[in-house]
Scaffold this active site. Sequence first.
Site, PDB file in Angstrom:
ATOM      1  CG  ASP A 166     -67.367   8.000  19.265  1.00  0.00           C
ATOM      2  OD1 ASP A 166     -67.742   7.882  18.086  1.00  0.00           O
ATOM      3  OD2 ASP A 166     -66.379   7.411  19.717  1.00  0.00           O
ATOM      4  CB  VAL A 209     -62.617  14.957  16.301  1.00  0.00           C
ATOM      5  CG1 VAL A 209     -63.017  14.473  17.679  1.00  0.00           C
ATOM      6  CG2 VAL A 209     -62.259  13.805  15.370  1.00  0.00           C
ATOM      7  CB  SER A 244     -50.078   3.836  17.328  1.00  0.00           C
ATOM      8  OG  SER A 244     -49.807   2.532  16.869  1.00  0.00           O
ATOM      9  CE1 TYR A 294     -54.470   4.392  13.677  1.00  0.00           C
ATOM     10  CE2 TYR A 294     -52.464   3.122  14.060  1.00  0.00           C
ATOM     11  CZ  TYR A 294     -53.623   3.712  14.533  1.00  0.00           C
ATOM     12  OH  TYR A 294     -53.925   3.635  15.878  1.00  0.00           O
ATOM     13  CE  LYS A 306     -53.275   6.886  16.203  1.00  0.00           C
ATOM     14  NZ  LYS A 306     -54.100   7.659  17.155  1.00  0.00           N
ATOM     15  CB  VAL A 341     -55.166  -2.241  22.020  1.00  0.00           C
ATOM     16  CG1 VAL A 341     -56.194  -2.229  23.148  1.00  0.00           C
ATOM     17  CG2 VAL A 341     -54.051  -1.235  22.304  1.00  0.00           C
TER      18      VAL A 341
END
Length: 258
Positions: free
Chosen positions: A39, A66, A143, A156, A160, A189
């Site tokens: 991370d 990343v 997701s 988003y 995904k 979540v």
Amino acid sequence: MISIDLSGGLVLVTGGAGSIGRAIATQAAQAGASIAVCDTNVEEVEAVAAQIRTNGAVAKSFDMDVTDPVMVKQVIDSAVKELGPLRGLVTAAGVLRTGPLSSQSHEDWKRVMAVNVDGTLHAVQAAIPHLESTHGSIVTLGSVSAFIGSADGGAYTTSKGAVLSLSYAAAGELAPRGIRVNNVAPGWVDGGFTHQALAASDNPEHLRKRASSLHPLGRMASPRDVANAVIWLLSNQAAFITGSMLLVDGGFMIQHNS
């Protein structure tokens, strides 16, 4: 009773400082794997690795952005050299930027794509030669957002959807090389982005109740619920499963498929 056994290999988790990444790293360690927790949040990711070591498993933290393919390759190569052959890659790194598409800033859009989509690709590319030698497995984090529209989650949702398509493409390409690729798609979540939304909400209790009510099982997923699915897909119990998308959504998508 058959238990999941990931011993004898390394599992590398991107986004390991997040609630889902932390749960995945912890449970992979409990299944016997050595863990590379990666991370950009160096302090938090080391705390995750330290907790795993406290519990008697092998783990090391790595600073990984990343969005930087050179850095990703260097980290994965170093992790394999230090911790053993790569058995599993989990791409849990992700960011959320909200706002309507009509006014979505170019910077926010690029950031979501750079982390969620490009970041997944970079990790997969760097892991391929290592996973080929072990006939290992990749699990990408998706997701339910990939399948639904929302008033302010266009970037988003798009990212995904792209991660899911990338997972399908990788599964088809890498199967002849002995590498399985699957996608886990959670609903809401109880952690991470949801906790960020709760902290920013004027009425967090109402938001929590609404989020729970969206799932027929009557609650949000815990990070552990998501991790359970990921660990199973990494294991030999899922040895004949590739190119699949596993919903971990408490029935959320039932309401959208009917």
